[in-house]
Design an enzyme around this catalytic site. Structure first.
Site, PDB file in Angstrom:
ATOM      1  CB  SER A  16      -0.895  -0.001   1.235  1.00  0.00           C
ATOM      2  OG  SER A  16      -1.658   1.182   1.304  1.00  0.00           O
ATOM      3  CE  LYS A  40      -1.476   7.352   0.256  1.00  0.00           C
ATOM      4  NZ  LYS A  40      -0.515   7.198   1.323  1.00  0.00           N
ATOM      5  CG  ASN A  64       6.062   8.222   3.738  1.00  0.00           C
ATOM      6  OD1 ASN A  64       4.905   8.592   3.910  1.00  0.00           O
ATOM      7  ND2 ASN A  64       6.485   6.993   4.049  1.00  0.00           N
ATOM      8  CB  ALA A  65       5.296  12.905   6.903  1.00  0.00           C
ATOM      9  CG  LEU A  68      -3.008   7.911   6.263  1.00  0.00           C
ATOM     10  CD1 LEU A  68      -3.904   7.543   7.452  1.00  0.00           C
ATOM     11  CD2 LEU A  68      -2.667   6.662   5.463  1.00  0.00           C
ATOM     12  CB  CYS A 124      -0.351   5.368   8.853  1.00  0.00           C
ATOM     13  SG  CYS A 124       0.337   6.919   8.266  1.00  0.00           S
ATOM     14  CE  LYS A 159       1.952  -2.036   5.656  1.00  0.00           C
ATOM     15  NZ  LYS A 159       2.073  -1.330   4.372  1.00  0.00           N
ATOM     16  N   GLY A 237       8.843  -4.714   4.237  1.00  0.00           N
ATOM     17  CA  GLY A 237       9.806  -3.803   4.844  1.00  0.00           C
ATOM     18  C   GLY A 237      11.211  -4.030   4.337  1.00  0.00           C
ATOM     19  N   GLY A 238      11.660  -3.184   3.426  1.00  0.00           N
ATOM     20  CA  GLY A 238      13.045  -3.223   2.975  1.00  0.00           C
ATOM     21  C   GLY A 238      13.381  -4.283   1.961  1.00  0.00           C
TER      22      GLY A 238
END
Length: 299
Positions: A16, A40, A64-65, A68, A124, A159, A237-238
């Protein structure tokens, strides 16, 4: 392969937040090899997100910020419909809200577009009142998950945030409420400062770190969740190469989501899948299920 209630052509999934804002982008990622795609995150009301800069590349990944940003569920049904009409890859709708009522409202509102699965974003790290604001409390996660599970007739994934003392307690809450799977992890809370001006680089001051720097955190979370839960764990993640995906599977991931790596290479899904196939053949395995959680047997 069938994982957590949906059938995948392969174990790689678009995460996402990356290339998931339009139906056309979701279709493009599925055609580039993703076994499933996640939208998204979609919420109950239109949201413009945080001021720019909202995403910055660092030496170790991205921070990032976004906040949403989304058109609300009423404005996104058409995009899901476009994607569903042009690809047979499962489409997973990522949704968020401030409480169980809002999550359920969004899920019900999107049902007409026929998503194959819902992914609940309770993780988030930079949207006030949403995401990790509700996802760090097991009771709230249980309430939200149970409400959505009761309201829809498709699988529900949750999540999880790594920004907690014990991620397994959150995972257990989701599982006991009926989640078909958990997804681990979302971004790690972080910050970057411009040394010349002294100002934080992001418009929101802090945000979520993704990319290679968070992979060891994600691997540990997946490992712990695999031991603690009976439902499948989707690792994220990564992941930037086949070896990263394989490591996540050895830790306990039944499938993997790929996000930041798409920024540099939209063909990443095909490359990761080919690498996984080569690994399985080299070591005499037939299916990815054969290596899921294998590292736990080595102790």
């Amino acid at each position: 392969m069938k994982i957590a209630g949906i059938e995948l052509k392969n174990p790689t999934i678009l995460a996402s937040g990356i290339m998931g804002t339009t139906g056309a982008a979701l279709v493009r990622m599925s055609r580039n090899g993703a076994g499933a795609v996640v939208t998204k995150s979609i919420g109950p009301v239109p949201k413009k997100g945080h001021n720019n800069p909202s995403m910055v590349e660092l030496e170790c990944g991205y921070i990032n910020a976004m906040g949403l940003p989304n058109p609300s569920y009423t404005g996104f049904c058409e995009e899901i419909g476009i994607a569903k009409s042009k690809t047979d890859a499962p489409l997973i709708a990522s949704i968020f809200g401030g409480n169980a009522t809002e999550f359920t409202e969004v899920a019900k509102g999107l049902l007409s577009s026929k998503p194959d699965c819902f992914e609940l974003n309770v993780s988030c790290p930079h949207a006030e009142g949403y995401g990790a604001s509700v996802g760090t409390e097991p009771d709230l996660v249980h309430e939200i998950t149970a409400s959505v599970v009761d309201a829809v007739d498709v699988p529900v994934w949750v999540k999880l945030t790594p920004n907690v003392t014990d991620i397994t307690s959150i995972g257990r809450a989701a599982e006991s409420a009926g989640a078909s799977a958990v997804v681990a992890i979302n971004t790690v809370r972080g910050m970057a400062i411009d040394i010349h001006s002294g100002y934080p680089i992001l418009g929101n001051r802090f945000g979520g770190l993704s990319g290679p720097a968070v992979k060891p955190v994600a691997v540990k979370c997946v490992y712990d969740l695999y031991e603690a839960l009976d439902v499948p764990v989707i690792g994220v993640g990564g992941i930037t190469c086949p070896e990263d995906a394989i490591e996540m599977m050895l830790a306990g991931a039944s499938a993997v989501e790929i996000g930041s790596a798409v920024h540099d290479d939209t063909q990443i899904f095909e490359k990761v899948n080919k690498g996984i196939d080569t690994y399985l053949q080299k070591y005499g395995y037939s299916y990815t299920e054969d290596i899921t959680g294998l590292s736990h047997e080595m102790i």
